[in-house]
Write a protein that holds these residues in place. Structure first.
Motif, PDB file in Angstrom:
ATOM      1  N   ILE A   1     -29.729  28.928 -51.591  1.00 46.27           N
ATOM      2  CA  ILE A   1     -30.483  27.649 -51.853  1.00 46.27           C
ATOM      3  C   ILE A   1     -29.580  26.870 -52.234  1.00 46.27           C
ATOM      4  O   ILE A   1     -28.805  26.909 -53.398  1.00 46.27           O
ATOM      5  N   ARG A   2     -29.424  25.451 -51.336  1.00 45.23           N
ATOM      6  CA  ARG A   2     -28.159  24.455 -52.002  1.00 45.23           C
ATOM      7  C   ARG A   2     -28.952  23.156 -51.918  1.00 45.23           C
ATOM      8  O   ARG A   2     -29.441  22.933 -50.820  1.00 45.23           O
ATOM      9  N   GLU A   3     -29.229  22.679 -52.982  1.00 43.97           N
ATOM     10  CA  GLU A   3     -29.969  21.576 -53.081  1.00 43.97           C
ATOM     11  C   GLU A   3     -29.741  20.798 -54.312  1.00 43.97           C
ATOM     12  O   GLU A   3     -29.606  21.298 -55.467  1.00 43.97           O
ATOM     13  N   ASN A   4     -29.859  19.368 -54.343  1.00 37.85           N
ATOM     14  CA  ASN A   4     -29.797  18.424 -55.831  1.00 37.85           C
ATOM     15  C   ASN A   4     -28.499  19.038 -56.475  1.00 37.85           C
ATOM     16  O   ASN A   4     -28.491  19.058 -57.729  1.00 37.85           O
TER      17      ASN A   4
ATOM     18  N   GLN B   1     -20.527  31.728 -45.384  1.00 37.70           N
ATOM     19  CA  GLN B   1     -21.777  31.363 -46.258  1.00 37.70           C
ATOM     20  C   GLN B   1     -21.809  29.801 -46.181  1.00 37.70           C
ATOM     21  O   GLN B   1     -20.863  29.171 -46.072  1.00 37.70           O
ATOM     22  N   PRO B   2     -22.859  29.232 -45.672  1.00 43.41           N
ATOM     23  CA  PRO B   2     -22.998  27.807 -45.546  1.00 43.41           C
ATOM     24  C   PRO B   2     -22.697  27.075 -46.818  1.00 43.41           C
ATOM     25  O   PRO B   2     -22.949  27.355 -47.875  1.00 43.41           O
ATOM     26  N   LYS B   3     -22.127  25.715 -46.354  1.00 46.34           N
ATOM     27  CA  LYS B   3     -21.773  24.858 -47.538  1.00 46.34           C
ATOM     28  C   LYS B   3     -22.548  23.666 -47.508  1.00 46.34           C
ATOM     29  O   LYS B   3     -22.574  22.721 -48.722  1.00 46.34           O
ATOM     30  N   LYS B   4     -23.568  23.291 -46.690  1.00 46.09           N
ATOM     31  CA  LYS B   4     -24.344  22.305 -46.566  1.00 46.09           C
ATOM     32  C   LYS B   4     -25.702  22.587 -47.366  1.00 46.09           C
ATOM     33  O   LYS B   4     -25.832  23.771 -47.652  1.00 46.09           O
ATOM     34  N   SER B   5     -26.430  21.493 -47.528  1.00 46.66           N
ATOM     35  CA  SER B   5     -27.623  21.945 -48.304  1.00 46.66           C
ATOM     36  C   SER B   5     -28.622  22.459 -47.497  1.00 46.66           C
ATOM     37  O   SER B   5     -28.954  22.311 -46.117  1.00 46.66           O
ATOM     38  N   GLY B   6     -29.623  23.343 -48.082  1.00 44.21           N
ATOM     39  CA  GLY B   6     -30.667  23.839 -47.438  1.00 44.21           C
ATOM     40  C   GLY B   6     -30.913  25.353 -47.801  1.00 44.21           C
ATOM     41  O   GLY B   6     -30.588  25.740 -48.984  1.00 44.21           O
ATOM     42  N   HIS B   7     -32.011  26.011 -47.387  1.00 43.38           N
ATOM     43  CA  HIS B   7     -32.155  27.226 -47.525  1.00 43.38           C
ATOM     44  C   HIS B   7     -31.810  28.257 -46.471  1.00 43.38           C
ATOM     45  O   HIS B   7     -32.079  27.955 -45.252  1.00 43.38           O
ATOM     46  N   PHE B   8     -30.916  29.261 -46.943  1.00 47.32           N
ATOM     47  CA  PHE B   8     -30.427  30.179 -45.700  1.00 47.32           C
ATOM     48  C   PHE B   8     -30.444  31.820 -46.160  1.00 47.32           C
ATOM     49  O   PHE B   8     -30.683  32.013 -47.206  1.00 47.32           O
ATOM     50  N   ILE B   9     -30.719  32.514 -45.097  1.00 49.39           N
ATOM     51  CA  ILE B   9     -30.833  33.922 -45.470  1.00 49.39           C
ATOM     52  C   ILE B   9     -29.995  34.806 -44.461  1.00 49.39           C
ATOM     53  O   ILE B   9     -29.418  34.381 -43.408  1.00 49.39           O
TER      54      ILE B   9
ATOM     55  N   HIS C   1     -28.635  32.669 -41.675  1.00 51.14           N
ATOM     56  CA  HIS C   1     -29.665  31.725 -40.910  1.00 51.14           C
ATOM     57  C   HIS C   1     -30.155  30.495 -41.618  1.00 51.14           C
ATOM     58  O   HIS C   1     -30.597  30.909 -42.887  1.00 51.14           O
ATOM     59  N   GLU C   2     -30.467  29.476 -41.110  1.00 51.54           N
ATOM     60  CA  GLU C   2     -30.889  28.208 -41.920  1.00 51.54           C
ATOM     61  C   GLU C   2     -32.490  28.579 -41.606  1.00 51.54           C
ATOM     62  O   GLU C   2     -33.042  28.445 -40.490  1.00 51.54           O
TER      63      GLU C   2
END
Length: 252
Positions: A152-155, A209-217, A225-226
Motif C-alpha cells: 500500500i503506497r498512499e499519502n 516492486q512498484p514505486k508509484k501510489s496505489g495498492h499492489f499484490i 499487479h495493481e
C-alpha cells in the motif's frame, strides 16, 4: 449410518471429478488414520481419460504427462480436530455412490463398524480435501508454503504486508513492515478465496516492486499487479478486488 466421532479410527475420502474433460479430469483417494501423534495418510491422485489427447494438448493446458501423485506419510495432528468436526456436522445422502462425481466417505470406528456415505455438503468436503492435499504437497516438498505480498503506497506512506500460509501446520504468519505476528487461519482462507477470483492482466504486471501510489499484490510468482487496473473483477455482481483490499488492510 453416521458413526460416533469419538470412536473414529479411519476416514477415506474418495473424489471423482465427474464430467470435467481431460486433461483436468481426475480422481483421488485420501486414506487417513488417526494415530496418537499424527495422521497416517495415503494419497493416490490419478488424472483420467488423457489417452484421447496429444502431449501438446496436455502441455498447452499447463500439465505434464506425469501428473499422477502418490504419498504415504505423517501429517500433523493439528488436522484431526477440523476433519472430525466436519464429519460430525455433515448430513448424508441415502446413496452409497455419486454417479455425477464428487466426494464419497468411508468411515471406520474402533468397534469395527464401517460406514460408506455421500455427504450433502460436497463443497465443504472438497475444499477441505484440497487444503489437506496442499498440506501433503508441503510435507513431501512438492510445493513450498504459499507466500503473498501486498503493498500500500498512499499519502506519502508505505505499508508492506507479507503473508505466508503453511497448510501443513494450518499456520499463518503475517509481516507488516517487518513486524511479524500470527494470523487467523479461517480469516486468511477467506481472503485467499477472494485473491484467486479476479483476472490478473500479466501484460500490465511488473517484476520490480512498484514505486508509484496505489495498492499492489504479488501472488508468489514475482509479478506485481495493481489492484483495479491489473487485477480486474470477472463478475460485475461481486467486487472481489475490494474484498481483497479490505482483507489485507485488516491485517495491518
Amino acid at each position: 449410518m453416521h458413526l460416533k466421532t469419538e470412536d473414529l479410527i479411519r476416514l477415506e475420502i474418495d473424489f471423482d471429478s465427474g464430467v470435467i474433460p481431460p486433461p483436468y479430469s481426475h480422481m483421488f483417494k485420501l486414506k487417513i488414520g488417526f494415530g496418537k501423534n499424527f495422521l497416517d495418510t495415503t494419497l493416490d491422485l490419478i488424472y483420467t481419460d488423457r489417452e484421447e489427447l496429444t502431449e501438446e494438448e496436455i502441455f498447452d493446458e499447463g500439465f505434464t504427462t506425469d501428473d499422477n501423485f502418490h504419498f504415504h506419510g505423517e501429517i500433523p495432528k493439528v488436522w484431526e480436530t477440523p476433519l472430525k468436526s466436519l464429519y460430525a456436522k455433515s448430513k448424508w445422502s441415502n446413496n452409497k455412490s455419486n454417479e455425477d462425481g464428487g466426494i464419497r466417505i468411508l468411515a471406520k470406528d474402533s468397534h469395527g463398524k464401517i460406514s460408506r456415505t455421500v455427504p450433502l455438503n460436497q463443497q465443504e468436503w472438497q475444499l477441505f480435501a484440497q487444503d489437506y492435499i496442499q498440506a501433503i504437497y508441503e510435507s513431501s516438498k512438492k510445493e513450498r508454503p504459499l507466500q503473498l505480498q501486498y503493498l500500500i503506497r498512499e499519502n506519502d506512506k508505505e505499508i508492506a504486508i507479507q503473508l505466508q500460509v503453511k497448510f501443513l501446520l494450518r499456520n499463518v504468519e503475517v509481516s507488516v513492515n517487518g513486524e511479524i505476528k500470527e494470523g487467523d487461519w479461517d480469516n486468511t482462507k477467506e481472503l485467499l478465496s477472494y485473491v484467486f477470483l479476479p483476472d490478473y492482466d500479466y501484460g500490465k504486471a511488473q517484476e520490480q516492486q512498484p514505486k508509484k501510489s496505489g495498492h499492489f499484490i504479488e501472488c508468489g510468482d514475482g509479478f506485481w499487479h495493481e489492484m483495479g487496473k491489473g487485477v480486474i473483477n470477472i463478475d460485475d455482481s461481486f467486487d472481489a478486488v475490494t474484498k481483497i483490499k479490505n482483507g489485507f488492510q485488516k491485517l495491518i
